[in-house]
Design an enzyme around this catalytic site. Sequence first.
Site, PDB file in Angstrom:
ATOM      1  N   ASP A  35      -0.713  -4.257   5.345  1.00  7.72           N
ATOM      2  CA  ASP A  35      -0.626  -3.367   6.495  1.00  7.72           C
ATOM      3  C   ASP A  35      -1.781  -2.388   6.524  1.00  7.72           C
ATOM      4  O   ASP A  35      -2.708  -2.476   5.726  1.00  7.72           O
ATOM      5  CB  ASP A  35       0.746  -2.703   6.629  1.00  7.72           C
ATOM      6  N   LYS A  57       0.130  -1.633  11.998  1.00  7.00           N
ATOM      7  CA  LYS A  57      -0.185  -1.103  13.312  1.00  7.00           C
ATOM      8  C   LYS A  57      -1.687  -1.157  13.510  1.00  7.00           C
ATOM      9  O   LYS A  57      -2.444  -0.794  12.624  1.00  7.00           O
ATOM     10  CB  LYS A  57       0.268   0.361  13.376  1.00  7.00           C
ATOM     11  N   MET A 171       3.852  11.344   5.893  1.00  6.97           N
ATOM     12  CA  MET A 171       4.200  11.014   7.282  1.00  6.97           C
ATOM     13  C   MET A 171       4.659  12.247   8.052  1.00  6.97           C
ATOM     14  O   MET A 171       5.573  12.181   8.864  1.00  6.97           O
ATOM     15  CB  MET A 171       5.327   9.961   7.309  1.00  6.97           C
TER      16      MET A 171
HETATM   17  N1  SAH Z   1       3.655   4.012  -0.073  1.00  8.88           N
HETATM   18  C1  SAH Z   1       2.682   5.008   0.296  1.00  8.88           C
HETATM   19  C2  SAH Z   1       3.201   5.953   1.345  1.00  8.88           C
HETATM   20  C3  SAH Z   1       3.502   5.291   2.643  1.00  8.88           C
HETATM   21  S1  SAH Z   1       3.999   6.430   3.864  1.00  8.88           S
HETATM   22  C4  SAH Z   1       2.242   5.747  -0.960  1.00  8.88           C
HETATM   23  O1  SAH Z   1       2.832   5.600  -2.017  1.00  8.88           O
HETATM   24  O2  SAH Z   1       1.229   6.430  -0.887  1.00  8.88           O
HETATM   25  C5  SAH Z   1       2.480   6.741   4.681  1.00  8.88           C
HETATM   26  C6  SAH Z   1       2.076   8.170   4.464  1.00  8.88           C
HETATM   27  O3  SAH Z   1       1.436   8.325   3.215  1.00  8.88           O
HETATM   28  C7  SAH Z   1       1.066   8.654   5.456  1.00  8.88           C
HETATM   29  O4  SAH Z   1       1.682   9.094   6.654  1.00  8.88           O
HETATM   30  C8  SAH Z   1       0.451   9.819   4.724  1.00  8.88           C
HETATM   31  O5  SAH Z   1       1.265  10.955   4.774  1.00  8.88           O
HETATM   32  C9  SAH Z   1       0.458   9.321   3.303  1.00  8.88           C
HETATM   33  N2  SAH Z   1      -0.834   8.734   2.934  1.00  8.88           N
HETATM   34  C10 SAH Z   1      -1.083   7.485   2.571  1.00  8.88           C
HETATM   35  N3  SAH Z   1      -2.376   7.306   2.276  1.00  8.88           N
HETATM   36  C11 SAH Z   1      -2.973   8.494   2.440  1.00  8.88           C
HETATM   37  C12 SAH Z   1      -4.288   8.979   2.295  1.00  8.88           C
HETATM   38  N4  SAH Z   1      -5.269   8.190   1.905  1.00  8.88           N
HETATM   39  N5  SAH Z   1      -4.534  10.281   2.549  1.00  8.88           N
HETATM   40  C13 SAH Z   1      -3.548  11.102   2.939  1.00  8.88           C
HETATM   41  N6  SAH Z   1      -2.297  10.706   3.097  1.00  8.88           N
HETATM   42  C14 SAH Z   1      -1.997   9.421   2.850  1.00  8.88           C
END
Ligand code: SAH
Length: 515
Positions: A35, A57, A171
Site C-alpha cells: 500500500d 490509496k 492518522m
Molecule cells: N503501521 C504503521 C502505521 C499505519 S497508520 C506504522 O507502524 O507506522 C498510518 C499513520 O502512520 C499515518 O497517518 C501517520 O500518522 C503515521 N505515519 C506513517 N508513516 C509516517 C511517516 N513517514 N511520517 C510521519 N507519520 C507517519
Amino acid sequence: MEGKVFLVGAGPGDPGLLTVKAAEIIKRADSIIYDRLANREIIELARDDAELVNVGKEPGRHPVPQEEINAILARKALEGKTVVRLKGGDPFVFGRGGEEALFLSGKGIPFEVIPGITSAVAVPAYAGIPVTHREMSFAIHIFTGHGCAQRSKDMDWKTISKLDGTLIFLMGIGNLDKIAENLLACGKPPETPAAIVMEGTTPRQKTVFGRLSDISEKAMSAEIKNPALIAVGDVVELGKVLGWYENELNRKKEGKLFGKRILITGSLSEEGRKNGAAFSPEEISLLKDKGAEVIYCPVLKISPAYHALEELLENMESFDWLIFTSKNGAKSFAGALRKKRFDVRRLKSVRIAATGASTSAMLEECFLYPDLVPKQYASANLLEMLEKQECGGTAAVITSDIGGEELISGLKRAGFSAKKVVAYKNEPDYKKRGRLLRELDRGIDIAVFTSPSTFRYMQTLTGEAFQKIKNARIAAIGPVTKKAVESEGFRVDFVPDEHTYEGLIKEIAKRENWL
Ligand code: SAH
C-alpha cells in the site's frame, strides 16, 4: 506446493530501516501486495518477475477494500505462491495486520508476521525526539487520531489528559484541532510541548514545533499533509536540540544533487569492478550522501557462447596466441574446455595474453598462466606489449560479440594474423523492462550511460517511453558513448575528465555546475 502469506512491515519510509528478514522475503516473493506507505525502493527489491499489486490509496483512485485484499491474499496463497503483504511501519500497529492474520488463520492458510519499525517510534527519533527519557517521560502511549472528531466520546480524554508520558497520535492530522481541543478541555496544560512530523525518515521530512495551544495553527500555516504524526509531551522540546536528521538534510539540500533521481544502467558487481568495468557500492554511496536517489538498474545481460570456442579448440594447432580481453571471455573458455573435456596439455606451446588482472586471475583458475598481462587494464597497453613480440603469429582474440575490433585491427597492423572468437554475447535484459518503464514514468533527473550498448539496450527495452529521457540531464562515460547518444538526437550534458566508472561517479558527485 503450499503457498504462504508474509505480513511484512516496511518501516517508516527510509528504505534503510527495513529489517534483514523483510528484505530476504521480499527478494524471494512471487507476489507483493503493497500500500501507499511502502517505499518504492523497497518494492523494487522484488524479483524482476514478481507480481506487484498496489492496493493503496492513489490520487484519483479508491483504495481496495479490506475484504478484497483478504481475498487476494488467500487466492494467491492457495495458488501456491509466496505472498508478501507489505505495510508501512509495523503490520500490527494500526495496520490492520491483525485482521488479515485472523482471516488467513480462519481459512487455514499459513502465514508469518515480520514486524517492522513503527513510525510511532522511528519518526520521533528522526525528529530528535526520544519517546522516553529519564526524569521526563517514562511511558509512551500510541493512539489513532482517526475518527477522533466523531468518536471523541469513545475516547476517554479525561484519562488521556492525565497521562504523564509521551502521547503519539497516528492518522490524526485531519483532526489535529479536535485532538488539541479535547486534551486542553480535559486539563492538559496549554504550554505542553507538541510537534508534528511530516513524511518522517524521508528526504521530505519536516517538523513543526509548538505547544498544545498553538500547534494546530502552526501546522496549518506550515501546510502539513499526511503522512504525519503528532507527538505531545516534554520530550518534544529535546527535538529542538537533537533534530539530527533535518540538520543533515539541510546540509544536503545545499548541493544540487539533493532529491535528484539518478538512473544508472551499467553493472555493479565485484567482478566487473576489478577491471574498472562496473560501479562499486562505495561510488554509489557518494551520490546518496549528497541526497540523490540512485536508481540502479543494469540493462545488460551476458550469456556465454560456446560454438566458436569449440571450433577454436579443434584447431588449436593453427594458433600461436590466445588473447583474452575480459574475465567473461576467460570464463566461457574454461566452460568450453570442460564441455569438450579438452586436456590443457594439448595447448602445448600456444602463448596466452590477457588485458587485465581479473582476466588473468580467471585463467589461473584453470591453471593457465598468461605470458603477457599489462599492468594497467586496456587493450591499447596489451597491443603495445604484443608489438614488441616477434611478428607474424596467428592470434585468436577471445572476446564478446560487440568487442575486440580495435585490438584486432591493431594486431593486423602489427603484422599478426588475427581472428575474432565470440565467447559471450551481450544482450538487453528483458526482465528489466517493467522496472525501467516504472522508473521512467516516475521521472528521471539524471541518466548515466556507461557504454553505447547500455544506451542502446535501454532504448530497445523501453521503446517509446525512452523519449522521457529528453527531460533528464545525460551523463556519458566518454566520447564514444557521447557520440552514440548524440547520434540518436539526445543531448549529452556531462562527460567526465577521467573516462572510467569511478571517474564518472566521482565527478558527478563533485562537479555541480552542469546541473
Ligand atoms: N503501521 C504503521 C502505521 C499505519 S497508520 C506504522 O507502524 O507506522 C498510518 C499513520 O502512520 C499515518 O497517518 C501517520 O500518522 C503515521 N505515519 C506513517 N508513516 C509516517 C511517516 N513517514 N511520517 C510521519 N507519520 C507517519
